[in-house]
Design a protein around this motif. Structure first.
Motif, PDB file in Angstrom:
ATOM      1  N   HIS A   5       0.828  -1.202   0.000  1.00  0.00           N
ATOM      2  CA  HIS A   5       0.000   0.000   0.000  1.00  0.00           C
ATOM      3  C   HIS A   5       0.864   1.254   0.000  1.00  0.00           C
ATOM      4  O   HIS A   5       0.513   2.258  -0.640  1.00  0.00           O
ATOM      5  CB  HIS A   5      -0.938  -0.007   1.201  1.00  0.00           C
ATOM      6  CG  HIS A   5      -1.999  -1.071   1.122  1.00  0.00           C
ATOM      7  ND1 HIS A   5      -2.875  -1.340   2.160  1.00  0.00           N
ATOM      8  CD2 HIS A   5      -2.319  -1.929   0.120  1.00  0.00           C
ATOM      9  CE1 HIS A   5      -3.695  -2.324   1.785  1.00  0.00           C
ATOM     10  NE2 HIS A   5      -3.370  -2.693   0.560  1.00  0.00           N
ATOM     11  N   TYR A   8       2.005   1.812  -3.480  1.00  0.00           N
ATOM     12  CA  TYR A   8       0.891   2.354  -4.253  1.00  0.00           C
ATOM     13  C   TYR A   8       0.733   3.844  -3.964  1.00  0.00           C
ATOM     14  O   TYR A   8       0.523   4.659  -4.882  1.00  0.00           O
ATOM     15  CB  TYR A   8      -0.410   1.630  -3.895  1.00  0.00           C
ATOM     16  CG  TYR A   8      -0.526   0.207  -4.398  1.00  0.00           C
ATOM     17  CD1 TYR A   8       0.474  -0.374  -5.166  1.00  0.00           C
ATOM     18  CD2 TYR A   8      -1.657  -0.553  -4.101  1.00  0.00           C
ATOM     19  CE1 TYR A   8       0.353  -1.678  -5.615  1.00  0.00           C
ATOM     20  CE2 TYR A   8      -1.788  -1.864  -4.551  1.00  0.00           C
ATOM     21  CZ  TYR A   8      -0.772  -2.413  -5.311  1.00  0.00           C
ATOM     22  OH  TYR A   8      -0.904  -3.700  -5.759  1.00  0.00           O
ATOM     23  N   LEU A  25       1.316   0.894 -12.126  1.00  0.00           N
ATOM     24  CA  LEU A  25       1.424  -0.232 -11.195  1.00  0.00           C
ATOM     25  C   LEU A  25       0.921  -1.533 -11.793  1.00  0.00           C
ATOM     26  O   LEU A  25       1.174  -2.616 -11.238  1.00  0.00           O
ATOM     27  CB  LEU A  25       0.653   0.076  -9.911  1.00  0.00           C
ATOM     28  CG  LEU A  25       1.237   1.189  -9.032  1.00  0.00           C
ATOM     29  CD1 LEU A  25       0.219   1.642  -7.986  1.00  0.00           C
ATOM     30  CD2 LEU A  25       2.519   0.713  -8.358  1.00  0.00           C
ATOM     31  N   LEU A  32      -6.544   0.128  -6.639  1.00  0.00           N
ATOM     32  CA  LEU A  32      -5.713   1.186  -6.091  1.00  0.00           C
ATOM     33  C   LEU A  32      -6.514   2.038  -5.114  1.00  0.00           C
ATOM     34  O   LEU A  32      -6.027   2.400  -4.032  1.00  0.00           O
ATOM     35  CB  LEU A  32      -5.147   2.048  -7.215  1.00  0.00           C
ATOM     36  CG  LEU A  32      -4.322   3.259  -6.789  1.00  0.00           C
ATOM     37  CD1 LEU A  32      -3.124   2.841  -5.962  1.00  0.00           C
ATOM     38  CD2 LEU A  32      -3.869   4.056  -8.026  1.00  0.00           C
TER      39      LEU A  32
END
Length: 302
Positions: A5, A8, A25, A32
């Motif tokens: 995370h 991201y 990504l 996301l």
């Protein structure tokens, strides 16, 4: 906090667009979005402000981005270091050995190995062979050079060369006749001080063998160190009980065996290491170099 995370989040902050970040990504935008929401929920804050043309960081988002960048960079460096240890000749190792053994083994080995493998760092650890063996078992030493090691279930033992503990005397002055008769050698053992290292069990074994032949030295001079035995023998103070290789190194021709017919105690020098040791490329290189150099000593003596 989930590192995925965080990655991201970092890419989203750099892209300033959820859709662009998802594309970079290789994930869907809903995936996301859920990840960012989980991160915001975990931190009890809002990390992005949604705008018509994308997203921008909030003040707490700025703080998290700074820490995330440092953290992810540290992790990346850690991964690179670990992969380097596995695939490159990089690492730090401890070699353990007795001081006298190291005195003739390590100078030649170290001078060549440090040039051939400059990214492998070596530290030396000294002690009697039993202590070196224990240190290897306890993982305080990576590789040990030991004399007459006893088998142990945790150890790999690789014999690399032979030696022997023998009776030595200072070479006679130029022009003086050496003792060539066994009777003369036995007479020297009976009348001159016998110099030996008391903690070296081979010395006691040789004393016992002399006793069985009814050869009893008139004086015993026990020392704590083979190097002192060597120095006193070189000073012609008596007969020294010394490993042949220890007697030879650095003193070419100055010490000689008292007589080849006298008893001696054979020694086997082995390379020891833990069977479960981590076999990185550097560890394998060091192990092979130690064994190869030891065998070269054996070949040169033969």
């Amino acid at each position: 906090m989930d590192l995925t995370h965080l990655r991201y989040f970092q890419v989203t902050a750099a892209s300033k667009s959820m859709s662009e970040a998802a594309r970079k990504l290789g994930i869907s935008q809903p995936t996301l979005t859920v990840a960012i929401r989980h991160l915001e929920k975990h931190l009890s804050t809002t990390l992005f402000l949604r705008e018509r043309n994308g997203v921008r960081l909030t003040s707490t988002g700025d703080v998290l981005l700074r820490h995330a960048t440092n953290l992810l960079s540290l992790i990346e460096h850690a991964e690179q270091d670990v992969r380097g240890l596995e695939s490159e000749e990089v690492g730090s190792f401890v070699i353990g050995c007795h001081e006298s053994l190291g005195a003739y083994f390590l100078p030649g080995f170290m001078s060549s190995f440090l040039q051939e493998a400059p990214r492998i760092e070596l530290t030396l650890w000294n002690g009697p062979s039993a202590s070196v063996t224990e240190a290897v078992i306890d993982r305080r030493v990576n590789f040990g050079l030991v004399v007459n090691v006893r088998p142990h279930p945790d150890l790999v033992i690789v014999p690399i060369f032979e030696d022997a503990v023998d009776f030595f005397v200072a070479a006679p002055p130029a022009g003086a006749p050496p003792v060539t008769e066994l009777a003369g050698a036995l007479q020297r053992l009976r009348t001159e001080p016998l110099i030996f290292a008391g903690r070296v069990f081979q010395s006691q074994e040789l004393l016992d063998l002399l006793a069985k032949q009814k050869v009893v030295p008139s004086r015993l001079l026990s020392c704590g160190d083979l190097e002192l035995v060597k120095s006193l023998t070189l000073a012609n103070l008596g007969v020294g009980v010394i490993p042949r290789r220890v007697a030879a190194y650095g003193q070419e021709g100055r010490l000689r065996r008292l007589h080849p017919a006298l008893p001696f105690f054979p020694d086997t020098i082995s390379l020891v290491y833990r069977a479960d040791g981590h076999r990185t490329r550097a560890a394998l290189r060091l192990k092979e170099a130690l064994a190869r150099y030891g065998r070269s000593l054996g070949a040169s003596q033969g």
